[in-house]
Design an enzyme around this catalytic site. Structure first.
Site, mmCIF file in Angstrom:
data_model
loop_
_atom_site.group_PDB
_atom_site.id
_atom_site.type_symbol
_atom_site.label_atom_id
_atom_site.label_comp_id
_atom_site.label_asym_id
_atom_site.label_seq_id
_atom_site.Cartn_x
_atom_site.Cartn_y
_atom_site.Cartn_z
ATOM 1 N N ASN A 155 0.770 -1.226 -0.129
ATOM 2 C CA ASN A 155 0.150 0.058 -0.010
ATOM 3 C C ASN A 155 1.052 1.219 0.047
ATOM 4 O OD1 ASN A 155 -1.356 2.174 0.855
ATOM 5 N ND2 ASN A 155 -3.014 1.015 1.441
ATOM 6 N N HIS A 175 0.895 6.266 1.698
ATOM 7 C CA HIS A 175 1.518 7.343 2.558
ATOM 8 C C HIS A 175 2.662 8.001 1.892
ATOM 9 C CE1 HIS A 175 -1.007 7.174 5.470
ATOM 10 N NE2 HIS A 175 -1.132 5.735 5.574
ATOM 11 N N HIS A 196 -5.713 3.743 -1.687
ATOM 12 C CA HIS A 196 -7.169 3.968 -1.320
ATOM 13 C C HIS A 196 -7.499 5.280 -1.602
ATOM 14 C CE1 HIS A 196 -9.772 4.280 2.593
ATOM 15 N NE2 HIS A 196 -10.411 4.520 1.497
ATOM 16 N N ARG A 212 -9.554 8.175 -1.335
ATOM 17 C CA ARG A 212 -10.709 8.502 -0.007
ATOM 18 C C ARG A 212 -11.377 9.546 -0.662
ATOM 19 N NH1 ARG A 212 -8.760 6.549 5.250
ATOM 20 N NH2 ARG A 212 -10.840 7.784 6.031
ATOM 21 N N ARG A 234 -7.282 12.559 0.440
ATOM 22 C CA ARG A 234 -6.164 13.081 1.357
ATOM 23 C C ARG A 234 -4.455 12.608 0.946
ATOM 24 N NH1 ARG A 234 -7.626 9.908 7.095
ATOM 25 N NH2 ARG A 234 -9.477 11.112 6.859
ATOM 26 N N GLU A 236 -8.828 0.509 -3.195
ATOM 27 C CA GLU A 236 -9.523 0.474 -1.915
ATOM 28 C C GLU A 236 -10.494 1.740 -2.034
ATOM 29 O OE1 GLU A 236 -6.436 -0.997 1.282
ATOM 30 O OE2 GLU A 236 -7.419 0.855 1.366
ATOM 31 N N THR A 271 -8.433 3.902 8.379
ATOM 32 C CA THR A 271 -9.576 2.993 8.477
ATOM 33 C C THR A 271 -9.913 2.286 9.816
ATOM 34 O OG1 THR A 271 -8.964 2.411 6.021
ATOM 35 C CG2 THR A 271 -10.984 1.507 6.942
ATOM 36 N N GLU A 331 -10.865 -9.190 3.523
ATOM 37 C CA GLU A 331 -9.844 -8.685 4.098
ATOM 38 C C GLU A 331 -9.949 -8.586 5.635
ATOM 39 O OE1 GLU A 331 -7.155 -6.142 2.170
ATOM 40 O OE2 GLU A 331 -6.225 -5.238 3.811
ATOM 41 N N HIS A 367 -3.882 -4.298 7.832
ATOM 42 C CA HIS A 367 -4.056 -3.086 8.804
ATOM 43 C C HIS A 367 -2.968 -3.034 9.753
ATOM 44 C CE1 HIS A 367 -5.324 0.655 10.268
ATOM 45 N NE2 HIS A 367 -6.009 0.625 9.123
HETATM 46 N N1 PXP Z 1 -6.078 -2.905 4.424
HETATM 47 C C1 PXP Z 1 -7.011 -2.002 4.270
HETATM 48 C C2 PXP Z 1 -8.249 -2.560 3.671
HETATM 49 C C3 PXP Z 1 -6.907 -0.689 4.471
HETATM 50 O O1 PXP Z 1 -7.600 0.202 4.511
HETATM 51 C C4 PXP Z 1 -5.287 -0.301 4.971
HETATM 52 C C5 PXP Z 1 -5.112 1.305 5.475
HETATM 53 O O2 PXP Z 1 -5.335 1.903 4.099
HETATM 54 C C6 PXP Z 1 -4.319 -1.393 4.799
HETATM 55 C C7 PXP Z 1 -4.843 -2.629 4.589
HETATM 56 C C8 PXP Z 1 -2.996 -1.043 5.217
HETATM 57 O O3 PXP Z 1 -2.783 -0.562 6.632
HETATM 58 P P1 PXP Z 1 -1.585 -0.322 7.185
HETATM 59 O O4 PXP Z 1 -1.206 1.138 6.372
HETATM 60 O O5 PXP Z 1 -1.550 0.120 8.439
HETATM 61 O O6 PXP Z 1 -0.508 -1.129 6.949
#
Ligand code: PXP
Length: 240
Positions: A9, A12, A45, A47, A51, A72, A103, A153, A194
């Site tokens: 992901n 960030h 993601h 949003r 953001r 996402e 999330t 998930e 997550h």
């Molecule tokens: N899976 C989902 C569905 C999420 O919404 C997120 C956060 O955007 C993640 C995984 C990844 O989480 P993290 O950034 O804490 O590793």
């Protein structure tokens, strides 16, 4: 034990970019590096408040990436329209609250359930694989199956917090394990994500039946110090 795929992901990377309103660091560059260094998919993601990732990122990344893009989205008309247009191979439907930092918790599958079922149907017809981001409980697993999702998930946030704080995580681990077993029994593909770090990913990868981890915040943070290549390779080594 079958291999667990790593989804990276890169939200960030966009967070850092947006902090200064410049066009760097570029999430597309991060996506292509993740691909190069062995990620099996890239997650972004989009949003409602944009953001981090924006539609231009989505368009550029989906055009250039050769591994699957996992988009996402919240279950809204706007996101459905974008997803139908861009046709990402993977979609994960997530809950979204404006003021949350990230999330918080899984989907409420009873909230606008009919609309959720319609979204899933349309996305699947559009040839996207549809996953639902849910809490590790058996009812949500069963409901996800009834809603005809391809995958779920499991939200691992609570478990990861306990691991990070060196607290007893056994109860949460068992909950996740039971949810995974039940999901597999029902024929759902199981993902987890997550809050995952090297330590929590290592512990969870001992559970049989997880097909994919989606990892972002820790992975991007760690990459500041050792680079995306080393971080991705280390995660892949841990979850193999
Ligand atoms: N899976 C989902 C569905 C999420 O919404 C997120 C956060 O955007 C993640 C995984 C990844 O989480 P993290 O950034 O804490 O590793």
């Amino acid at each position: 034990m079958p291999k667990i795929r790593l989804g990276v992901n890169i939200d960030h990377v966009a967070t850092v970019r947006n902090a200064r309103g410049e066009d760097y660091p570029d999430p597309l560059r991060a996506a292509l590096q993740a691909e190069k260094y062995g990620a099996e998919s890239v997650t972004i993601h989009l949003r409602e408040d944009r953001r981090h990732i924006n539609e231009s990122d989505l368009k550029r990344i989906i055009t250039k990436l050769r591994i699957p893009l996992n988009l996402e989205i919240a279950a809204t008309k706007e996101m459905l329209k974008i997803a139908l247009k861009r046709k990402p191979p993977f979609i994960c439907i997530v809950p979204e609250k404006r003021k949350e930092i990230t999330t918080e918790g899984g989907l409420n599958l009873n909230y606008r359930r009919k609309f959720l079922a319609t979204i899933i149907k349309k996305l699947k017809k559009n040839r996207s694989r549809v996953s639902l981001f849910i809490e590790p409980n058996l009812k949500d697993i069963k409901d996800s199956k009834n809603l005809n999702a391809d995958c779920v998930e499991i939200h691992t946030g609570k478990f990861c917090n306990l691991v990070n704080k060196n607290k007893n995580y056994k109860k949460e681990f068992v909950k996740i394990k039971n949810a995974i077993n039940y999901g597999n029994k029902l024929g759902l593909e199981i993902h987890a994500g997550h809050g995952l770090t090297y330590k929590s990913a290592r512990i969870l990868s001992n559970i049989q039946g997880i097909k994919e981890f989606n990892i972002g915040h820790f992975l991007v943070g760690e990459s500041i110090f050792v680079g995306l290549e080393r971080t991705i390779k280390k995660f892949k080594n841990i979850i193999k």
